[in-house]
Motif scaffolding. Structure first.
Motif, short mmCIF file in Angstrom:
data_model
loop_
_atom_site.label_atom_id
_atom_site.label_comp_id
_atom_site.label_asym_id
_atom_site.label_seq_id
_atom_site.Cartn_x
_atom_site.Cartn_y
_atom_site.Cartn_z
N LYS A 172 0.84 -1.19 0.00
CA LYS A 172 0.00 0.00 0.00
C LYS A 172 0.88 1.25 0.00
O LYS A 172 2.03 1.21 0.43
N TYR A 173 0.29 2.32 -0.47
CA TYR A 173 0.99 3.60 -0.48
C TYR A 173 1.39 3.98 0.95
O TYR A 173 0.81 3.54 1.94
N SER A 174 2.40 4.82 1.04
CA SER A 174 2.89 5.31 2.33
C SER A 174 3.36 6.74 2.14
O SER A 174 3.42 7.25 1.02
N ASP A 175 3.74 7.37 3.23
CA ASP A 175 4.29 8.72 3.12
C ASP A 175 5.53 8.73 2.24
O ASP A 175 5.75 9.65 1.45
N LEU A 180 4.60 8.25 -1.54
CA LEU A 180 3.98 9.44 -2.13
C LEU A 180 5.02 10.48 -2.56
O LEU A 180 4.74 11.33 -3.41
N TYR A 224 0.42 8.94 -5.91
CA TYR A 224 -0.92 8.36 -5.96
C TYR A 224 -1.08 7.39 -4.80
O TYR A 224 -0.14 6.68 -4.41
N LYS A 225 -2.31 7.31 -4.30
CA LYS A 225 -2.64 6.38 -3.23
C LYS A 225 -3.21 5.10 -3.85
O LYS A 225 -4.17 5.16 -4.62
N ASP A 248 -7.16 6.71 -4.01
CA ASP A 248 -7.00 8.16 -4.06
C ASP A 248 -8.35 8.84 -4.33
O ASP A 248 -9.36 8.17 -4.58
#
Length: 292
Positions: A96-99, A102, A107-108, A132
């Motif tokens: 999964k996306y993270s800080d 990004l 994009y999330k 997102d």
């Protein structure tokens, strides 16, 4: 962490690091079909390529006029996935996306990878979910490296690639910087066979974008052991081996490809990039078959 999964025919192992397969072993004779990751030649086994495939120009790309940097093949192959679930015949990992993600890919998302065993077959399923509040863009593919020769006593020249349909096809070629050039080379002319040799990959990676076939096999003239990759729905198929006599060949189903050498547009304008609407998901899968 390494997880294993097996049935009466085949055993696989897969790692949370990169979410990639580490082994495909035929149980009849204990034959290993997947490259072992020896860094002398190439340290990966079967990395996932997301959100780019290959290289973007100077490792940089633009989204909404802002510049970001990504290494070759993106973030998935060097990221730690989370173990999600395991059944008697499948295992699922998620990135999964993270800080941090990004900062390089704005994009999330959720990228889920599931391996499913079906008799002598390993099915790899990708699920990308847009988390997102805007449309997201990405490329997605796989980069599995298969032992070739399969048997230690064989030579590379004993092997060939066999497509399941006769083809009249030229391939996209790369330049010295591993961007796609506008040159093409004919590899199949009313044929479904490409003989393997050390010279075949002297120009590096080549990419088919107009195949009628949906399956390609690594076969030997000396025995009946083989490995096949079925890539239904994937618009591009990359073939690659390093130019150092490494004993493996990569058969790579892709949605997307490296940048053209003269590309200077926004990421969303790049040919082959997938767009995904808010709250939607993208699914695809391919299969690896072993024959012993």
């Amino acid at each position: 962490m390494i997880y294993s999964l097996e049935n009466s025919t085949v055993k696989i192992t897969a790692s949370t690091h990169g979410g990639e397969l580490h082994s495909i072993t035929g149980k009849k004779e204990g034959t290993e079909y997947l490259w072992n990751g020896d860094s002398k030649y190439w340290k990966y086994h079967a990395p996932h390529l997301f959100p780019i495939i290959g290289k973007v120009i100077d490792s940089k790309y633009r989204v909404d006029e802002k510049t970001y940097e990504l290494p070759a093949h993106g973030i998935a192959r060097i990221a730690d996935f989370e173990f999600i679930s395991q059944t008697n015949n499948s295992i699922t990992f998620e990135l999964k996306y993270s800080d941090d993600s990004l900062k390089v890919y704005p994009y999330k998302f959720s990228l889920q990878v599931t391996y499913t065993l079906e008799e002598n077959t390993i099915k790899t399923t990708f699920r990308v979910i847009n988390l997102d509040d805007k449309k997201i863009y990405f490329s997605l593919g796989d980069h599995p490296a298969f032992m070739c020769p399969i048997e230690e006593d064989d030579k590379l020249e004993d092997y060939y690639l066999e497509f399941n349909k006769k083809e009249k096809s030229s391939a996209m070629l790369i330049n010295e910087e591993v961007y796609i050039s506008h040159n093409r080379k004919e590899y199949l002319n009313d044929s479904n066979i490409i003989p393997l040799s050390k010279e075949l990959f002297k120009d590096g990676l080549f990419i088919f974008d107009d195949l009628k076939s949906n399956k390609v096999s690594i076969k030997s003239r000396n025995h009946n052991k083989s490995l096949s990759v079925e890539f239904d729905g994937f618009p591009y198929l990359g073939l690659w081996a390093p130019d150092n006599a490494a004993p493996f060949i990569c058969i790579e189903p892709w949605f997307g490809h490296p940048d053209y050498e003269d590309f200077n547009g926004e990421f969303k304008e790049k040919k082959g990039v997938i767009s995904l609407e808010v709250e939607k998901e993208f699914n695809c899968s391919y299969r690896i078959f072993i024959q012993e």
